[in-house]
Write a protein that holds these residues in place. Structure first.
Motif, PDB file in Angstrom:
ATOM      1  N   ARG A  39       0.847  -1.180   0.000  1.00 43.66           N
ATOM      2  CA  ARG A  39       0.000   0.000   0.000  1.00 43.66           C
ATOM      3  C   ARG A  39       0.891   1.241   0.000  1.00 43.66           C
ATOM      4  O   ARG A  39       1.872   1.307   0.737  1.00 43.66           O
ATOM      5  CB  ARG A  39      -0.899  -0.004   1.234  1.00 43.66           C
ATOM      6  CG  ARG A  39      -1.982   1.045   1.217  1.00 43.66           C
ATOM      7  CD  ARG A  39      -2.978   0.833   2.361  1.00 43.66           C
ATOM      8  NE  ARG A  39      -3.715  -0.423   2.206  1.00 43.66           N
ATOM      9  CZ  ARG A  39      -4.746  -0.770   2.969  1.00 43.66           C
ATOM     10  NH1 ARG A  39      -5.158   0.038   3.937  1.00 43.66           N
ATOM     11  NH2 ARG A  39      -5.352  -1.916   2.787  1.00 43.66           N
ATOM     12  N   GLU A  40       0.529   2.235  -0.823  1.00 45.03           N
ATOM     13  CA  GLU A  40       1.338   3.443  -0.905  1.00 45.03           C
ATOM     14  C   GLU A  40       0.489   4.687  -0.693  1.00 45.03           C
ATOM     15  O   GLU A  40      -0.704   4.730  -1.025  1.00 45.03           O
ATOM     16  CB  GLU A  40       2.064   3.532  -2.256  1.00 45.03           C
ATOM     17  CG  GLU A  40       1.164   3.709  -3.460  1.00 45.03           C
ATOM     18  CD  GLU A  40       1.941   3.998  -4.735  1.00 45.03           C
ATOM     19  OE1 GLU A  40       3.116   4.438  -4.659  1.00 45.03           O
ATOM     20  OE2 GLU A  40       1.364   3.788  -5.822  1.00 45.03           O
ATOM     21  N   PHE A  41       1.136   5.708  -0.185  1.00 42.91           N
ATOM     22  CA  PHE A  41       0.493   6.998   0.073  1.00 42.91           C
ATOM     23  C   PHE A  41       0.204   7.713  -1.237  1.00 42.91           C
ATOM     24  O   PHE A  41       1.035   7.711  -2.151  1.00 42.91           O
ATOM     25  CB  PHE A  41       1.417   7.841   0.950  1.00 42.91           C
ATOM     26  CG  PHE A  41       1.015   9.276   1.088  1.00 42.91           C
ATOM     27  CD1 PHE A  41       1.662  10.259   0.354  1.00 42.91           C
ATOM     28  CD2 PHE A  41      -0.013   9.639   1.938  1.00 42.91           C
ATOM     29  CE1 PHE A  41       1.300  11.585   0.469  1.00 42.91           C
ATOM     30  CE2 PHE A  41      -0.388  10.963   2.061  1.00 42.91           C
ATOM     31  CZ  PHE A  41       0.274  11.948   1.334  1.00 42.91           C
ATOM     32  N   VAL A  42      -0.970   8.343  -1.304  1.00 39.20           N
ATOM     33  CA  VAL A  42      -1.362   9.097  -2.492  1.00 39.20           C
ATOM     34  C   VAL A  42      -1.427  10.595  -2.186  1.00 39.20           C
ATOM     35  O   VAL A  42      -0.758  11.404  -2.817  1.00 39.20           O
ATOM     36  CB  VAL A  42      -2.724   8.620  -3.028  1.00 39.20           C
ATOM     37  CG1 VAL A  42      -3.199   9.510  -4.177  1.00 39.20           C
ATOM     38  CG2 VAL A  42      -2.642   7.163  -3.461  1.00 39.20           C
ATOM     39  N   ALA A  43      -2.231  10.952  -1.198  1.00 34.55           N
ATOM     40  CA  ALA A  43      -2.440  12.365  -0.876  1.00 34.55           C
ATOM     41  C   ALA A  43      -3.071  12.466   0.503  1.00 34.55           C
ATOM     42  O   ALA A  43      -3.685  11.506   0.987  1.00 34.55           O
ATOM     43  CB  ALA A  43      -3.334  13.043  -1.914  1.00 34.55           C
ATOM     44  N   GLU A  44      -2.947  13.653   1.120  1.00 35.33           N
ATOM     45  CA  GLU A  44      -3.554  13.870   2.421  1.00 35.33           C
ATOM     46  C   GLU A  44      -4.035  15.307   2.526  1.00 35.33           C
ATOM     47  O   GLU A  44      -3.544  16.201   1.823  1.00 35.33           O
ATOM     48  CB  GLU A  44      -2.566  13.562   3.541  1.00 35.33           C
ATOM     49  CG  GLU A  44      -1.358  14.455   3.583  1.00 35.33           C
ATOM     50  CD  GLU A  44      -0.356  14.023   4.645  1.00 35.33           C
ATOM     51  OE1 GLU A  44       0.782  14.534   4.621  1.00 35.33           O
ATOM     52  OE2 GLU A  44      -0.697  13.185   5.487  1.00 35.33           O
ATOM     53  N   ILE A  45      -4.985  15.499   3.438  1.00 37.96           N
ATOM     54  CA  ILE A  45      -5.539  16.829   3.658  1.00 37.96           C
ATOM     55  C   ILE A  45      -5.782  17.001   5.149  1.00 37.96           C
ATOM     56  O   ILE A  45      -6.198  16.059   5.837  1.00 37.96           O
ATOM     57  CB  ILE A  45      -6.828  17.032   2.829  1.00 37.96           C
ATOM     58  CG1 ILE A  45      -7.313  18.469   2.881  1.00 37.96           C
ATOM     59  CG2 ILE A  45      -7.930  16.058   3.252  1.00 37.96           C
ATOM     60  CD1 ILE A  45      -8.370  18.793   1.823  1.00 37.96           C
ATOM     61  N   SER A  46      -5.500  18.186   5.647  1.00 35.77           N
ATOM     62  CA  SER A  46      -5.680  18.466   7.065  1.00 35.77           C
ATOM     63  C   SER A  46      -7.164  18.534   7.427  1.00 35.77           C
ATOM     64  O   SER A  46      -8.036  18.558   6.560  1.00 35.77           O
ATOM     65  CB  SER A  46      -4.984  19.776   7.424  1.00 35.77           C
ATOM     66  OG  SER A  46      -5.575  20.869   6.713  1.00 35.77           O
ATOM     67  N   SER A  47      -7.439  18.578   8.712  1.00 37.56           N
ATOM     68  CA  SER A  47      -8.819  18.531   9.181  1.00 37.56           C
ATOM     69  C   SER A  47      -9.654  19.704   8.655  1.00 37.56           C
ATOM     70  O   SER A  47     -10.837  19.536   8.369  1.00 37.56           O
ATOM     71  CB  SER A  47      -8.862  18.504  10.706  1.00 37.56           C
ATOM     72  OG  SER A  47      -8.209  19.647  11.237  1.00 37.56           O
ATOM     73  N   THR A  48      -9.019  20.861   8.514  1.00 39.63           N
ATOM     74  CA  THR A  48      -9.740  22.034   8.020  1.00 39.63           C
ATOM     75  C   THR A  48      -9.668  22.176   6.502  1.00 39.63           C
ATOM     76  O   THR A  48     -10.355  23.016   5.929  1.00 39.63           O
ATOM     77  CB  THR A  48      -9.180  23.320   8.641  1.00 39.63           C
ATOM     78  OG1 THR A  48      -7.808  23.450   8.239  1.00 39.63           O
ATOM     79  CG2 THR A  48      -9.277  23.290  10.149  1.00 39.63           C
ATOM     80  N   GLY A  49      -8.818  21.382   5.880  1.00 36.61           N
ATOM     81  CA  GLY A  49      -8.632  21.474   4.435  1.00 36.61           C
ATOM     82  C   GLY A  49      -7.581  22.473   4.006  1.00 36.61           C
ATOM     83  O   GLY A  49      -7.323  22.641   2.817  1.00 36.61           O
ATOM     84  N   GLY A  50      -6.945  23.130   4.963  1.00 30.99           N
ATOM     85  CA  GLY A  50      -6.002  24.175   4.617  1.00 30.99           C
ATOM     86  C   GLY A  50      -4.634  23.690   4.169  1.00 30.99           C
ATOM     87  O   GLY A  50      -3.871  24.433   3.555  1.00 30.99           O
ATOM     88  N   ILE A  51      -4.325  22.451   4.486  1.00 27.66           N
ATOM     89  CA  ILE A  51      -3.018  21.902   4.137  1.00 27.66           C
ATOM     90  C   ILE A  51      -3.213  20.600   3.368  1.00 27.66           C
ATOM     91  O   ILE A  51      -3.973  19.727   3.798  1.00 27.66           O
ATOM     92  CB  ILE A  51      -2.175  21.626   5.390  1.00 27.66           C
ATOM     93  CG1 ILE A  51      -1.937  22.934   6.161  1.00 27.66           C
ATOM     94  CG2 ILE A  51      -0.837  20.985   5.010  1.00 27.66           C
ATOM     95  CD1 ILE A  51      -1.279  22.738   7.500  1.00 27.66           C
ATOM     96  N   THR A  52      -2.534  20.497   2.241  1.00 28.00           N
ATOM     97  CA  THR A  52      -2.572  19.268   1.453  1.00 28.00           C
ATOM     98  C   THR A  52      -1.154  18.819   1.137  1.00 28.00           C
ATOM     99  O   THR A  52      -0.214  19.622   1.139  1.00 28.00           O
ATOM    100  CB  THR A  52      -3.351  19.452   0.139  1.00 28.00           C
ATOM    101  OG1 THR A  52      -2.740  20.504  -0.631  1.00 28.00           O
ATOM    102  CG2 THR A  52      -4.806  19.806   0.393  1.00 28.00           C
ATOM    103  N   ASN A  53      -1.024  17.541   0.854  1.00 22.77           N
ATOM    104  CA  ASN A  53       0.271  16.978   0.543  1.00 22.77           C
ATOM    105  C   ASN A  53       0.050  15.818  -0.424  1.00 22.77           C
ATOM    106  O   ASN A  53      -0.949  15.096  -0.312  1.00 22.77           O
ATOM    107  CB  ASN A  53       0.958  16.475   1.817  1.00 22.77           C
ATOM    108  CG  ASN A  53       2.370  16.009   1.573  1.00 22.77           C
ATOM    109  OD1 ASN A  53       3.075  16.557   0.740  1.00 22.77           O
ATOM    110  ND2 ASN A  53       2.770  14.979   2.284  1.00 22.77           N
TER     111      ASN A  53
END
Length: 116
Positions: A45-59
């Motif tokens: 399994r590999e990481f694709v994307a993430e988002i903070s609880s408020t949506g203000g930070i993505t990776n």
């Protein structure tokens, strides 16, 4: 009952687009960061994307930058993954993961197949 439900997967041609959704229920979704992972047959399994609880930070994972966009609507308890310019190597089961300190939930996954 805690639940994360992914949807939106399917068969798409190379170069096409899909939008995945992850709908949460049974917990305070807005307090959780959310990530998408994927797992191809025979691979880890590999990481694709993430988002903070408020949506203000993505990776994003490097191979997804510029092609995938993660977003969320806390009013709808939903996180989205917009996938453009899909490639055959994007074929995998895509999983939604909600996480905060001391708590983590996974969905059951949705299959994405990129093929002509």
């Amino acid at each position: 009952q805690v639940q994360l439900m992914e949807s939106g997967g399917g068969l798409v041609q190379p170069g096409g687009s899909l939008r995945l959704s992850c709908v949460a229920s049974g917990f305070t979704f807005s307090r959780y960061a959310v990530a998408w992972y994927r797992q191809a047959p025979g691979k880890e399994r590999e990481f694709v994307a993430e988002i903070s609880s408020t949506g203000g930070i993505t990776n994003y994972a490097n191979s997804m930058k510029g092609r995938f966009t993660i977003s969320r609507d806390n009013a709808k308890n939903t996180v989205y993954l917009q996938m453009n310019s899909l490639k055959p190597e994007d074929t995998a089961v895509y999983y939604c993961n909600a996480i905060k300190v001391g708590s983590e939930y996974w969905g059951q996954g949705t299959q994405v197949t990129v093929s002509s």
